[in-house]
Design a protein around this motif. Structure first.
Motif, short mmCIF file in Angstrom:
data_model
loop_
_atom_site.label_atom_id
_atom_site.label_comp_id
_atom_site.label_asym_id
_atom_site.label_seq_id
_atom_site.Cartn_x
_atom_site.Cartn_y
_atom_site.Cartn_z
N HIS A 75 35.26 38.09 51.69
CA HIS A 75 35.97 37.30 50.68
C HIS A 75 37.34 37.88 50.35
O HIS A 75 38.35 37.17 50.37
CB HIS A 75 35.13 37.24 49.39
N LEU A 76 37.38 39.17 50.03
CA LEU A 76 38.61 39.76 49.51
C LEU A 76 39.65 40.05 50.59
O LEU A 76 40.85 40.13 50.29
CB LEU A 76 38.29 41.06 48.75
N ARG A 87 37.05 37.74 38.62
CA ARG A 87 36.67 38.45 39.84
C ARG A 87 36.00 39.78 39.53
O ARG A 87 35.06 40.19 40.23
CB ARG A 87 37.89 38.65 40.74
N ARG A 107 45.97 41.19 41.14
CA ARG A 107 45.29 40.74 42.36
C ARG A 107 45.23 41.87 43.39
O ARG A 107 44.20 42.10 44.03
CB ARG A 107 45.99 39.52 42.95
N GLN A 157 40.70 35.67 51.19
CA GLN A 157 41.82 35.74 50.26
C GLN A 157 43.16 35.70 50.99
O GLN A 157 44.08 34.99 50.57
CB GLN A 157 41.75 37.01 49.41
N VAL A 170 38.02 32.40 45.68
CA VAL A 170 38.50 33.78 45.67
C VAL A 170 39.94 33.87 45.19
O VAL A 170 40.42 34.94 44.82
CB VAL A 170 38.36 34.40 47.09
N GLU A 216 42.81 44.73 42.13
CA GLU A 216 41.43 44.29 42.24
C GLU A 216 40.97 44.29 43.70
O GLU A 216 39.85 44.71 44.01
CB GLU A 216 41.28 42.89 41.65
N THR A 217 41.83 43.82 44.58
CA THR A 217 41.48 43.78 46.00
C THR A 217 41.22 45.18 46.53
O THR A 217 40.23 45.41 47.24
CB THR A 217 42.60 43.10 46.80
#
Length: 322
Positions: free
Chosen positions: A247-248, A280, A77, A252, A265, A80-81
């Motif tokens: 979103h992120l 994602r 997570r 999130q 998300v 990816e963020t």
């Protein structure tokens, strides 16, 4: 010596205590009359969160809860963020110098147009008001931060109610790019969390309004409600990066804190065709492919089917931008 205290103590509502228990009883009674400020603050926060997201049922798949938060490993997570945030910032930085807004634009707003705008404004306000009322009733007001609800608010506040200005033009162009959200919501609806009467009806009515009715009508008016030329992708790429950051970073962080799956998300929706651990990263790819194609095809079809009433103004804007 004996003393009675009506407040609860050691699990009883009314008790008689000896002299040796007097100091403890005294402290308990004082705390009962004058609660600790930190305890009161925590209780107020809990009460506030109860009407914000207290009605989110973690037992519904894709709704939230510990299982949703743990769907992705923390390391994945985080990586990816960081990756998606860097890509989004790069896109916004590269396209920023190319975001062109006309120095002036003529906007004619006839009587029939003002009347229609007011009708659409009232209709969208009623729909949004019912949706907000349902969110308060179900104690899920947190879901108003989802992009489709934010688009509804933007259309109400700026695009239908505000006076024509450069700010309205900028908001309109970014909002046009974000219309892929209602498109996906219509194609892949998530209705398993809508349990109250009329929630499903309001869902369809809201998305039909903000996708099929209001944007084409505003494009028909012209003036400040103009899109970028079809061969220009600056606003499209900039807004795509902005949406990924929204979103992120914002959704999130709030979703992890409250254990609520804001716009999927945190964990994938049940209707997501890319359901799985890498959903994602799949979204990063298919959204960058979908958003430009969608906004250009949508704009082309609307201009083809509903010619603008303000072609002169549109031509002036396009000429200055080119």
């Amino acid at each position: 010596m004996h003393l009675e205290c009506a407040s609860s103590f050691n699990g009883t509502d009314l008790a008689v205590y000896t002299e040796s228990e007097l100091p403890t009883l005294y402290l308990h009674c004082i705390r009962h009359v004058q609660p600790d400020p930190h305890t009161m603050l925590l209780e107020q926060i809990q009460e506030s969160l109860d009407w914000v997201c207290g009605g989110v049922d973690p037992n519904l798949e894709g709704n939230g809860g510990p299982a949703c938060v743990q769907f992705l490993p923390p390391v994945q997570r985080t990586l990816e963020t960081l990756l998606i945030a860097l890509i989004a910032l790069f896109e916004m930085a590269v396209t920023w110098p190319y975001l062109k807004v006309p120095s002036s634009s003529v906007h004619t707003n006839g009587g029939s147009e003002r009347t229609m705008k007011r009708i659409l404004l009232v209709l969208l306000c009623l729909t949004l008001g019912i949706e907000i009322g349902l969110k308060f009733a179900s104690r899920t007001i947190i879901y108003l931060l989802n992009p489709c609800h934010m688009l509804s608010i933007i259309q109400v506040i700026y695009l239908l109610a505000a006076r024509p200005s450069k700010t309205v033009l900028v908001v309109f162009r970014m909002h046009m790019v974000a219309l892929h959200g209602p498109f996906l919501a219509l194609v892949l609806p998530v209705l398993n969390t809508r349990l109250l009467p009329c929630e499903t009806v309001v869902y369809w009515l809201q998305h039909i309004l903000i996708y099929f009715i209001i944007p084409p009508y505003l494009m028909k008016i012209g003036g400040v409600y103009t899109t970028e030329p079809l061969n220009n992708f600056s606003w499209c790429i900039f807004t795509t990066g902005f949406m990924f950051l929204y979103h992120l970073v914002f959704l999130q962080a709030l979703g992890l804190l409250l254990e609520v799956n804001l716009n999927n998300v945190i964990c994938p929706a049940t209707s997501d065709p890319f359901y799985g651990r890498w959903y994602r990263m799949c979204a990063l790819v298919h959204q960058h492919a979908l958003v430009p194609v969608h906004v250009k095809v949508y704009t082309f079809l609307v201009k083809l089917l509903i010619p603008s009433n303000n072609e002169t103004c549109n031509g002036e804007i396009h000429q200055k931008e080119n």
